[in-house]
Write a protein that holds these residues in place. Structure first.
Motif, PDB file in Angstrom:
ATOM      1  N   MET A 113      -5.062   3.915   5.320  1.00  0.00           N
ATOM      2  CA  MET A 113      -5.127   5.366   5.399  1.00  0.00           C
ATOM      3  C   MET A 113      -6.109   5.798   6.479  1.00  0.00           C
ATOM      4  N   TRP A 115      -3.334   4.916  -8.311  1.00  0.00           N
ATOM      5  CA  TRP A 115      -4.285   3.940  -8.849  1.00  0.00           C
ATOM      6  C   TRP A 115      -5.395   4.654  -9.620  1.00  0.00           C
ATOM      7  N   GLY A 116      -5.933   5.738  -9.040  1.00  0.00           N
ATOM      8  CA  GLY A 116      -7.000   6.489  -9.706  1.00  0.00           C
ATOM      9  C   GLY A 116      -6.547   6.987 -11.068  1.00  0.00           C
ATOM     10  N   SER A 150      -5.293  -0.243   0.930  1.00  0.00           N
ATOM     11  CA  SER A 150      -4.660   1.078   1.077  1.00  0.00           C
ATOM     12  C   SER A 150      -5.593   2.027   1.809  1.00  0.00           C
ATOM     13  N   HIS A 192      -0.701   6.044  -2.917  1.00  0.00           N
ATOM     14  CA  HIS A 192      -0.944   4.819  -3.686  1.00  0.00           C
ATOM     15  C   HIS A 192      -2.336   4.838  -4.311  1.00  0.00           C
ATOM     16  N   ILE A 193      -3.320   5.283  -3.537  1.00  0.00           N
ATOM     17  CA  ILE A 193      -4.693   5.382  -4.047  1.00  0.00           C
ATOM     18  C   ILE A 193      -4.750   6.392  -5.195  1.00  0.00           C
ATOM     19  N   MET A 194      -4.038   7.508  -5.043  1.00  0.00           N
ATOM     20  CA  MET A 194      -4.046   8.530  -6.092  1.00  0.00           C
ATOM     21  C   MET A 194      -3.446   7.994  -7.388  1.00  0.00           C
ATOM     22  N   SER A 205       0.813  -1.215   0.000  1.00  0.00           N
ATOM     23  CA  SER A 205       0.000   0.000   0.000  1.00  0.00           C
ATOM     24  C   SER A 205       0.846   1.264   0.000  1.00  0.00           C
ATOM     25  N   GLU A 206       2.158   1.109  -0.047  1.00  0.00           N
ATOM     26  CA  GLU A 206       3.019   2.277   0.113  1.00  0.00           C
ATOM     27  C   GLU A 206       3.331   2.963  -1.208  1.00  0.00           C
ATOM     28  N   PRO A 263      -0.352   5.298   2.007  1.00  0.00           N
ATOM     29  CA  PRO A 263      -1.368   4.640   1.172  1.00  0.00           C
ATOM     30  C   PRO A 263      -2.185   5.623   0.333  1.00  0.00           C
ATOM     31  N   LEU A 264      -2.307   6.859   0.819  1.00  0.00           N
ATOM     32  CA  LEU A 264      -3.068   7.851   0.072  1.00  0.00           C
ATOM     33  C   LEU A 264      -2.446   8.098  -1.302  1.00  0.00           C
ATOM     34  N   TRP A 315     -13.859  10.813  -7.049  1.00  0.00           N
ATOM     35  CA  TRP A 315     -13.746  10.707  -8.502  1.00  0.00           C
ATOM     36  C   TRP A 315     -13.134   9.366  -8.904  1.00  0.00           C
ATOM     37  N   ILE A 336      -6.498  -1.837  -3.326  1.00  0.00           N
ATOM     38  CA  ILE A 336      -6.826  -0.436  -3.088  1.00  0.00           C
ATOM     39  C   ILE A 336      -7.678  -0.294  -1.829  1.00  0.00           C
TER      40      ILE A 336
END
Lengths: 323, 323
Positions: free
Chosen positions: B318, A293-294, B314, A289-291, A264-265, A286-287, B293, B311
């Motif tokens: 978070m 992914w988006g 993650s 990582h989420i970005m 998640s890093e 992780p944030l 989004w 995800i």
């Protein structure tokens, strides 16, 4: 391509132009490293990446060497000369490989050594970011060696121009960059196939030619984010040229990317110190990582589009809060 | 549907079952509000949303009234009885409409009044979140009135059960919720068409029936996030039933959503105070907007899938940092 305002396509057909936008990218010159084809692996295209993944799956422990080759730039056309035009992928490989090896109980019987051709690893960002990333590298027991210019890969070793070598059972490299042959042959670029422009992305001699992205000699580092900034500048410059209206956008490059680090890093990086600015920040966790992914999801499903403007606005607002 | 372990489809065909999973959702009972069809607008489906958007585009200033109707619950089957089973959409409408009116120079000649059937607005989350959201509401000059149960919409007004009324040129409501007719007729649910289950999502009498999502009498608030938690519990419960292996997951509901507030603004909400927990947090700003989004994009392009497990991991990591 010729200076006669005409392009020739691969199928032989010719197209005359009034204006030309060149966004031909750069070429990763794998052939420049003897032994790469037999013993080297890389990551930046869809032929090399699966080949590397297979090598990683067959790896049962040993010495891993990772690094970027040194790229040569033309003295006259390139202002900022990074030894490695982008070490982001090196960062992703080393952290994700460390993560993978730990997951597979191979980390304790393996070493990871990273070489960089320059005096500074991640030379395109500033000291604040280095300070944040260095402890992560140390924590993962990754060794970094400096001023090592790769010249040859052998089955069990990597060799450098200074005569030294590193033992290696798995060698992962980013090769030197070069401009496309078509530009080398066109006479409008430099000896390496990159094209110098003014700050409005126009060729200094052939004013009807605009150049954006990696093939622009001053696109440095070679980074998608900078290519899109150049595209905006070129578009404003082109609009002014043909309509006489509007202003040419100021070219304000910045390094912006998210480096996955396994699991998640991830680390978001935003920096303009290379261009004389003061922004030099990271967001870890992780944030980020989420970005990433988006972004990947959108780009994948829209076949390469950038996120819509309202999301880019949100991103800009968010990044301002950092700054 | 009958208690004979058989379902009848709309086309008349019948299917016998050993096990049945009911995920039939809830129905928004627009017809329960006299005058809605003529003078009311709503947002939660693809018929109402475009109809509302047209009304908003035709709006040239005046009084706007927004709110949720009161939903009735069966005393015996529903434990937590929220007057409005989810006011998230109300929050989104009021903030986004405020943003829209300001963009169109209509805000100064308009009022926005929000009514809630209960004593507390956003009754499904706790006091810490209320404290964070209240100043945002005040700042946007939105007036909230409490314990107002809508009973009729007229052309220029909204009427409440206590005999009061509000002048309104544009009335936007979330109607009361009811269970689907098929459940009302089946004899396995309560008088309103919702079905009580035990904590493993199994019908207390017909043990071979599992119920997840809004039609479960104890899915409260009626929220996609809770439906997915119930689905996980039901799956673990079903696996244990047919294989004898594994454990039934504990049902730990939480309110989790991101409320868009116009432009780049959004508010992420995570709370379990309704269920006796202590988590009650918000994350305000463009970052929450980017996250929503990303979720929307993925869901759109995959035709309704949830983001992949890595995800979700993650995200959990978070959110733990918040807690």
């Amino acid at each position: 391509m010729s200076v006669k305002s005409r392009v020739t396509l691969k199928n032989g057909s010719r197209i005359n132009y009034d204006y030309l936008v060149i966004a031909a990218g750069a070429v990763k010159d794998y052939a420049a490293i003897p032994g790469f084809r037999e013993y080297g692996y890389s990551v930046c295209d869809d032929y090399q990446a699966p080949r590397m993944w297979e090598a990683i799956q067959n790896f049962k422990g040993g010495n891993i060497v990772i690094g970027a080759a040194k790229t040569r730039w033309d003295e006259k056309s390139t202002d900022i000369k990074l030894d490695a035009p982008c070490e982001g992928p090196i960062g992703e490989i080393m952290f994700m490989l460390d993560f993978y090896l730990r997951e597979h109980d191979l980390r304790e019987i393996s070493t990871i050594t990273v070489f960089t051709p320059g005096k500074i690893f991640f030379d395109d960002v500033g000291p604040k970011i280095h300070k944040k990333i260095e402890p992560l590298i140390v924590k993962k027991d990754i060794k970094v060696v400096y001023e090592k210019v790769i010249c040859r890969i052998e089955m069990k070793s990597v060799h450098f121009e200074d005569g030294t070598e590193l033992p290696s059972d798995l060698t992962l490299v980013i090769p030197p960059y070069t401009g496309p042959d078509v530009i080398k042959e066109s006479g409008i670029g430099d000896q390496y196939g990159f094209i110098r422009t003014d700050k409005s992305m126009r060729h200094p001699v052939y004013k009807n030619i605009f150049v954006v992205g990696d093939c622009n000699a001053n696109s440095m580092p070679k980074l998608g984010h900078i290519a899109t900034i150049q595209a905006d500048v070129a578009a404003s410059s082109f609009i002014k040229e043909i309509t006489g209206e509007g202003e040419v956008m100021e070219f304000k490059p910045e390094v912006f990317c998210i480096m996955n680090r396994g699991g998640s890093e991830a680390t978001l990086i935003l920096s303009d110190t290379l261009f004389g600015g003061k922004v030099d920040i990271t967001l870890n966790g992780p944030l980020a990582h989420i970005m990433k992914w988006g972004f990947d999801v959108y780009s994948y499903y829209t076949r390469g589009k950038l996120p819509p403007e309202f999301i880019q606005n949100s991103l800009e607002k968010m990044l301002k809060e950092f700054k």
